[in-house]
Design an enzyme around this catalytic site. Structure first.
Site, PDB file in Angstrom:
ATOM      1  CB  SER A 143      -0.880   0.143   1.199  1.00  0.00           C
ATOM      2  OG  SER A 143      -1.803   1.046   0.931  1.00  0.00           O
ATOM      3  CG  ASP A 198      -2.391  -1.031  -2.917  1.00  0.00           C
ATOM      4  OD1 ASP A 198      -2.863   0.141  -2.552  1.00  0.00           O
ATOM      5  OD2 ASP A 198      -2.981  -2.034  -2.357  1.00  0.00           O
ATOM      6  CG  ASP A 254      -6.150  -0.164  -1.423  1.00  0.00           C
ATOM      7  OD1 ASP A 254      -5.653   0.849  -1.406  1.00  0.00           O
ATOM      8  OD2 ASP A 254      -6.062  -1.312  -0.788  1.00  0.00           O
TER       9      ASP A 254
END
Length: 575
Positions: free
Chosen positions: A149, A303, A305
């Protein structure tokens, strides 16, 4: 310094022929030159947290490397064979822009294939939400994504997804952990079967983008799309392969990309942290927005998200929204669209978490839908969808800048969320208003809730002890009063007990145990304490609220809430 016997035992194992010479030589070098660092590498095993397993890359049981990932993968492979014995076993693997992500992904693929499991491996980096989508699209039982992340460059991680497309939850998580703990490193099968590895790319990409547009588009006119000026930054991450394409196919052509941050790079050279929660991460995008007179700025983490959003306030200045605010805007927009379409009949729900804004409850109640609240982490929102198949999931989010639109992706999804927030902005602009004013209107209608996050970093062994002691003190010596207001309720998710401090009554909370403590104050304020499951941090979430008679009262009310937050933070010594 002296090294504990348990660490010496691990060192001796890692110096055995089970491990390659490169690994053994690194350990010998650290024994000679960096024994303190070596202790940190071996003093514990990396564990699954709210977002999977995440840690610093290097040698040792407390590091991300081919052996720690190999052991986890072997355990998952064994578990898959035991629970899906009648099925053709299939997994899909994705990875992000971090150093070694591609080689570690191949190691994971090799181990699965060596265990007779069909592997779909993305040919290049992809956003994490596409992994969740691909898992269901390809009919797999499990999925893995290599990502850390927004952590610093030295980190990597390993997220595990199950057949519903969501991350691991009980009982699978504990059963898999037990399977892993029963393994020895020499049990790992590294002997690849290339016949079982299939590389995937464009076909899955197209299906993912098409699904995103179908789920996150809401009758915005082409004229409104043309008039919306967007600035986008991928912060050197994976979103560059999906977000611009999705916006373009959806009809948004007026998109300026921060070129200096376009190319994926695990060093993240233009930011201190590739975290859209941090204002500094979006500074280059904000500068470009001023040059282009943009209406909205969107930046995603490596990433893809989570997303950070900035919009123009009533003075025309770019203002950063926090995760709770974007969650409220998106949820309110979805609820209104569902209502106008006549799709709300009381059998729908939205999802949130225990540390996110209580305003989600107010919204849901107003529209006649349920608001289900779970522990931190989108795996719990994905579990809600699985646990209540008779109900329709509209959308859900959490304060840490993540949102999920519908259930095509069972995780936070910055591709769909970016498109959704642009839909909201375009429609607001077409009506002569703005996202900023829309948010204030929601505060007038449902109550003005404001949240503030304090995140304290405590690294290493001593840092972990300090975090644990802070939680012990909050439990054993609970605060009775905060900011001259009485604490009326304490929820301890570690014991699952809620205690009413007014009546002395206790109640068992029907929710999985977690190291979270929440104080409720008489004036409606709420303070939650939670050690991070994936970073060396302890986080304190402060929520306060007040009533607004009209939008004209907003600035005065905001000053009042800011002062209340400041007093709470000072009184609890959180700075």
């Amino acid at each position: 310094m002296s090294i504990k016997q348990s660490i010496l035992n691990s060192l001796n194992e890692w110096l055995s022929p089970t491990f390659d010479l490169e690994t053994q030589n690194k350990i010998k070098e650290m024994m000679a030159n960096a024994p303190e660092e070596l202790e940190d590498c071996f003093y514990k095993n990396l564990e699954f947290g709210t977002g999977g397993m995440r840690g610093i890359m290097g040698v040792g049981t407390n590091r991300i490397n081919k052996y720690t990932l190999g052991k986890n993968t072997q355990g998952i492979a064994n578990y898959m064979h035991s629970v899906f014995s009648e099925k053709e076993l299939k997994v899909v693997i994705a990875y992000d822009c971090r150093h070694n992500s591609n080689t570690l992904a191949k190691v994971v693929a090799d181990v699965f294939s060596a265990n007779g499991i069909k592997v779909f491996l993305f040919s290049d980096l992809r956003p994490t939400p596409e992994l969740s989508f691909a898992l269901k699209y390809l009919g797999c039982q499990a999925g893995i994504v290599l990502t850390a992340s927004h952590n610093p460059p030295e980190y990597n991680g390993y997220k595990v997804y199950w057949e519903d497309g969501g991350q691991l939850v009980p009982p699978q998580d504990n059963e898999i952990i037990q399977e892993i703990e029963n393994l020895k490193y020499q049990d790992i099968k590294f002997n690849v079967n290339n016949d079982l590895i299939e590389y995937i790319d464009a076909d899955v990409d197209d299906a993912f983008v098409n699904s995103t547009i179908e789920n996150a588009s809401f009758d915005t006119t082409q004229e409104a799309k043309n008039n919306l000026k967007i600035v986008f930054t991928s912060l050197h991450g994976t979103s560059i392969v999906s977000v611009p394409e999705t916006l373009s196919r959806a009809g948004y052509k007026n998109v300026s990309i921060v070129e200096e941050q376009r190319v994926p790079n695990g060093d993240f050279p233009t930011v201190k942290s590739p975290n859209p929660e941090e204002p500094e991460a979006l500074s280059m995008a904000l500068a470009l927005a001023e040059k282009t007179n943009a209406d909205i700025v969107v930046g995603t983490d490596p990433d893809c998200d989570r997303l950070g959003v900035a919009v123009r306030n009533d003075e025309g200045k770019m203002t950063l929204l926090n995760g709770n605010q974007t969650m409220i805007l998106m949820t309110a927009f979805l609820l209104e669209k569902w209502k106008k379409a006549g799709k709300i009949n009381g059998n729908q729900f939205v999802g949130s978490t225990i540390v996110s804004t209580p305003m989600m409850m107010e919204l849901a109640t107003n529209y006649g839908v349920a608001c289900k609240v779970g522990l931190t982490g989108f795996k719990w929102i994905a579990k809600m969808i699985k646990d209540f198949p008779e109900m329709e999931f509209i959308g859900g989010g959490e304060e840490s800048f993540g949102y999920m639109v519908g259930d095509a992706v069972r995780d936070k999804d910055a591709v769909a969320a970016t498109l959704l927030i642009c839909e909201i902005a375009a429609q607001a602009k077409e009506k002569g208003t703005s996202i900023y004013n829309s948010l204030i209107e929601l505060y007038v209608e449902h109550g003005f809730y404001k949240e503030y996050l304090v995140s304290l970093t405590k690294k290493g062994i001593e840092g972990l002890k300090e975090i644990n002691q802070m939680m012990v003190d909050l439990r054993e010596n609970p605060l009775k009063e905060i900011n001259d207001e009485r604490v009326i309720m304490i929820e301890d998710y570690k014991t699952s007990v809620a205690t009413n401090l007014i009546t002395g009554e206790t109640e068992i909370m029907p929710i999985p145990k977690s190291d979270v403590l929440i104080y409720y104050i008489g004036d409606g304020s709420k303070i939650a304490a939670r050690p991070s499951g994936t970073e060396p941090k302890i986080k304190f979430y402060v929520s306060v609220n007040t009533h607004l008679d009209s939008a004209n009262d907003f600035k005065e009310a905001e000053q009042y809430l800011d002062e209340k937050i400041k007093n709470i933070v000072l009184e609890m010594n959180l700075i």
